[in-house]
Structures are given as C-alpha cells and as structure tokens.
Motif scaffolding. Structure first.
Motif, PDB file in Angstrom:
ATOM      1  N   PHE A 121       0.178   9.289  -9.389  1.00  0.00           N
ATOM      2  CA  PHE A 121       0.894   8.022  -9.237  1.00  0.00           C
ATOM      3  C   PHE A 121       1.807   7.772 -10.439  1.00  0.00           C
ATOM      4  O   PHE A 121       2.950   7.331 -10.281  1.00  0.00           O
ATOM      5  N   GLU A 160      -0.331   7.073   1.419  1.00  0.00           N
ATOM      6  CA  GLU A 160      -1.583   7.827   1.233  1.00  0.00           C
ATOM      7  C   GLU A 160      -2.091   7.590  -0.176  1.00  0.00           C
ATOM      8  O   GLU A 160      -1.294   7.386  -1.080  1.00  0.00           O
ATOM      9  N   GLU A 161      -3.414   7.655  -0.342  1.00  0.00           N
ATOM     10  CA  GLU A 161      -3.911   7.422  -1.696  1.00  0.00           C
ATOM     11  C   GLU A 161      -3.544   8.597  -2.601  1.00  0.00           C
ATOM     12  O   GLU A 161      -3.374   9.726  -2.145  1.00  0.00           O
ATOM     13  N   MET A 162      -3.405   8.284  -3.882  1.00  0.00           N
ATOM     14  CA  MET A 162      -2.985   9.296  -4.861  1.00  0.00           C
ATOM     15  C   MET A 162      -3.946   9.233  -6.036  1.00  0.00           C
ATOM     16  O   MET A 162      -4.503   8.169  -6.319  1.00  0.00           O
ATOM     17  N   ASN A 163      -4.101  10.348  -6.766  1.00  0.00           N
ATOM     18  CA  ASN A 163      -4.892  10.229  -7.987  1.00  0.00           C
ATOM     19  C   ASN A 163      -4.013   9.564  -9.056  1.00  0.00           C
ATOM     20  O   ASN A 163      -2.780   9.585  -8.958  1.00  0.00           O
ATOM     21  N   GLU A 169       0.826  -1.211   0.000  1.00  0.00           N
ATOM     22  CA  GLU A 169       0.000   0.000   0.000  1.00  0.00           C
ATOM     23  C   GLU A 169       0.854   1.253   0.000  1.00  0.00           C
ATOM     24  O   GLU A 169       1.901   1.296   0.651  1.00  0.00           O
ATOM     25  N   ASP A 195      -5.196  -1.419  -7.017  1.00  0.00           N
ATOM     26  CA  ASP A 195      -5.674  -0.308  -7.840  1.00  0.00           C
ATOM     27  C   ASP A 195      -4.739  -0.090  -9.022  1.00  0.00           C
ATOM     28  O   ASP A 195      -5.150   0.409 -10.062  1.00  0.00           O
ATOM     29  N   LYS A 224     -10.488   5.678 -10.395  1.00  0.00           N
ATOM     30  CA  LYS A 224     -10.454   5.800  -8.927  1.00  0.00           C
ATOM     31  C   LYS A 224      -9.044   6.131  -8.424  1.00  0.00           C
ATOM     32  O   LYS A 224      -8.076   6.053  -9.175  1.00  0.00           O
ATOM     33  N   SER A 225      -8.959   6.459  -7.143  1.00  0.00           N
ATOM     34  CA  SER A 225      -7.638   6.792  -6.618  1.00  0.00           C
ATOM     35  C   SER A 225      -6.840   5.519  -6.339  1.00  0.00           C
ATOM     36  O   SER A 225      -7.392   4.425  -6.221  1.00  0.00           O
ATOM     37  N   ILE A 226      -5.513   5.687  -6.232  1.00  0.00           N
ATOM     38  CA  ILE A 226      -4.594   4.545  -6.106  1.00  0.00           C
ATOM     39  C   ILE A 226      -4.104   4.443  -4.668  1.00  0.00           C
ATOM     40  O   ILE A 226      -3.548   5.393  -4.116  1.00  0.00           O
ATOM     41  N   ARG A 227      -4.323   3.294  -4.069  1.00  0.00           N
ATOM     42  CA  ARG A 227      -3.797   3.051  -2.724  1.00  0.00           C
ATOM     43  C   ARG A 227      -3.045   1.716  -2.699  1.00  0.00           C
ATOM     44  O   ARG A 227      -1.898   1.629  -2.303  1.00  0.00           O
ATOM     45  N   LYS A 228      -3.735   0.667  -3.171  1.00  0.00           N
ATOM     46  CA  LYS A 228      -3.118  -0.666  -3.154  1.00  0.00           C
ATOM     47  C   LYS A 228      -2.385  -0.883  -4.476  1.00  0.00           C
ATOM     48  O   LYS A 228      -2.981  -0.719  -5.548  1.00  0.00           O
TER      49      LYS A 228
END
Ligand SMILES: [Zn+2]
Length: 373
Positions: free
Chosen positions: A263, A256-259, A253, A308, A283-287
């Motif tokens: 990323f 923090e999530e990113m657009n 992971e 993601d 969607k946003s990228i986390r995993k």
C-alpha cells in the motif's frame, strides 16, 4: 465571454462558500468580477511567479486551492509574498480565485480526486457536517381551480429549481398532507380567496421540503414568486441532521486488500512522492480514509470509521502517537495529497464553459518542500 463572476458562480455551484471552515477565506481574492475571462491558469498556490506565468501564457485569471489572502491585510506595500502576489495581480488585471476548504468539504472535490487516484471504491464523507440543512413547510390552496392547475407541483418545482428537495442522489423530494386552512383577512387586504373581515376555511395542502441553509434566501424568493397568496405562510426549521455529502475527509475501500508495504508503494507511485512517513501496522489494508492537506484533525474519525490506513499530510510528531497498531497513519506531504486538485478545477470549468477560453495547468511547481533521499 463568461466573466470572473460567472466563473465564481460555476465553481461555487459545486463548492458553495457556505461550506468553508470558519477560519477560511475562499472565494475571489482580488480582481474585477465583471472582467471577461480570456484564459485560466490553474495552480495549487498563487505566488508572484504564478501571476507572471499567467501573463506569459495569456491568462487573466488564476484559479487556485490555497487562498492568497488568509489573514486580513492592513497595508499593501509588497513587504511579503502575499502582498507581492496581490500587487502583481492587480497591476496586470489578473483576477485570483481560490476554492479551499469549501472544495475539501464537498463530493467531487479534493478528496474524491485523491480517492480516485488511489482507486478507492464505495467512498463516503468521513466527518459529515451538521447544521447545514433546514426543513421548509408551506401551505397551498387545494380547492376547485387550484387542483386542476397543479398549483402544489408548480410551487414545488419553483423551490426545487432554487435548490430545495435534494436528498443524496435523489432530487425533487417532498412530503404533502391534506388539511384545512383557516384565516380572516384583515381590513385593507386583497385576499386571493375570501373577503376582508370574513372568516374562511379552505382545503389546503401542507408541503415540506429539505434545503441547504445557504439556499434559504433563493428558495423563499422562489416560493413567494410561485405562490398565489398575498401573505405566504411558511415555517423554516434548522435541522441537526448531518449532511451526508458535506464534510471533511473521505473513507472508502481498496478493490482488494494489500499488505502495508504494498500500500505504501501504491502511495509513492500514484502520488509521486519519494517517501511516506507512517506508523507501524501489521494487518492488511482494505479500508482507507484520506484527507488532502493538513488532516491530522481526522485521525480519531479515521479510527472510529474502522480504517486500516489514513492518508493525509502535515502530521506532527506527537500526532503519530496513538495511531500505532490502530491504523497505518501515512503522511504523504501536504502538496502531494492535493496535487490533483487542479483536475477538479479543469473538469468543472470545461464542463461549464466548453472551450470558450483556455484552461491551463501551471508549469511552475509551487511546492516549497524538497526531498533529499
Ligand atoms: Zn492545502
């Protein structure tokens, strides 16, 4: 001074050859195992230019990721780059060692290094291998005399030292049960307990440990050496369990999530690549799942893991289909996804041998792919 064989043993302690894929040819490619190491040049690929650089910089070993000899050679006439590399290495007493899919398939290898560069946390193997583990059961006497000397612990300690008893980050794992062992020594035997042709029933402990299959011979040798019996009884069972620390790819992971665009920018910066080929994903990228090199074979595993984004190299046109909208499949290039593998080699060699010889990164860039953008 360590020899080439010492170097191979050191690298194979982290990346055992048994963990390479069936099509692979990792290990010592050419050279004398008994030769002392004067200096190591690290490169992703070994070519004639790399052998020349090794000589120029005082190195007599090249450690690389991609095996030079991948298909069997029928002759050595210098007809192609592979043959030219081997001839140059042999003529100049340069040993060439490759750690390839065995280094892809272990923790602390190619993919952990890539994950570290991308800042991934909570990483685990994306496609754990099965068929690499076994359970060994054996029996030790537990009557008077044996209990006091701690025989069970001695036998276990010998097997641990040979590679048994490791479960994830836990070492010295075992299970024991008390019971009664029976036997009748045959004619001509020299039993540790009892006498020939006399039925015996004695207190015994049943000991069970897990071991990686490739350590089987060493663990059995250790068991026989530490066990007092003339005939050591044991059972070895191959397990269907997957090995959580052995297998292809990695998933983790972002902190923090990113657009998606941010990323891709992260990939371009951290992996020093001018362009990323990718599939649309809103969607946003986390995993994030990843696999250094040619990793299209893990697209399904990345989707199944709920990633993601999936970062790899060498993705073909038709392999991009099906990923659209499901995850952001990112092709960053084969070389680029593996470019930090040299740091794995350097860290293993300096941790194992200190400063007994120079460990240098190749200055020659072996990536044959150029970008015009
Ligand atoms: Zn590769």
């Amino acid at each position: 001074m360590p020899t080439v064989q010492d170097l191979a043993r050191l690298l194979e302690a982290t990346a055992p050859l048994a963990y390479q894929e069936s099509y692979d040819n990792a290990g010592l490619q050419c050279g004398d195992p008994q030769q002392e190491v004067r200096g190591v040049l690290i490169s992703l690929d070994c070519t004639p230019v790399i052998v020349a650089e090794a000589l120029r910089r005082g190195c007599n070993v090249v450690v690389c990721h991609h095996p030079v000899i991948f298909r069997p050679l029928k002759r050595l006439t210098g007809a192609n780059e592979v043959e030219q590399t081997i001839i140059a290495a042999l003529k100049n007493d340069v040993a060439v060692y490759a750690a390839h899919t065995n280094l892809d398939n272990v923790r602390g290898g190619v993919n952990d290094k890539l994950a570290e560069k991308l800042g991934l946390l909570k990483t685990r193997i994306l496609a754990p291998q099965s068929g690499t583990l076994a359970r060994l059961t054996t029996y030790v006497p537990d009557g008077p005399g044996y209990q006091e000397q701690g025989l069970a612990d001695q036998v276990l300690a010998a097997m641990y030292a040979a590679g048994a008893g490791q479960v994830g980050k836990y070492s010295e794992c075992s299970f024991r049960t008390a019971g009664t062992g029976t036997f009748t020594p045959g004619a001509g035997t020299q039993p540790t307990i009892g006498a020939a042709n006399q039925p015996e029933a004695i207190s015994e402990l049943k000991l069970e440990v897990l071991l990686p299959l490739h350590r089987q011979a060493a663990v059995l040798r250790a068991l026989r050496a530490a066990h007092p019996y003339e005939e050591v009884a044991y059972e070895l069972m191959k397990l269907e369990n997957t090995h959580q620390d052995v297998g292809a790819g990695l998933v983790g992971e972002l902190p923090e999530e990113m657009n998606p665009a941010a990323f891709r920018q992260l990939l371009k910066e951290r992996l020093r690549v001018p362009v990323v080929r990718f599939t649309a994903f809103e969607k946003s990228i986390r995993k994030v799942a990843l696999c250094g090199g040619a990793g299209a074979f893990l697209i399904g595993a990345a989707r199944a893991a709920g990633a993601d984004a999936y970062v790899t190299g060498d993705v073909k046109y038709h392999e991009f289909f099906g990923a659209e909208g499901q995850l952001m499949l990112c092709d960053v290039g084969h070389f680029e996804s593996e470019q930090y593998t040299g740091e794995v080699f350097r860290d293993l060699l300096t941790a194992g041998f200190g400063r007994t010889f120079a460990v240098l990164f190749a200055e020659t860039n072996t990536n044959p792919v150029q970008y015009d953008c």
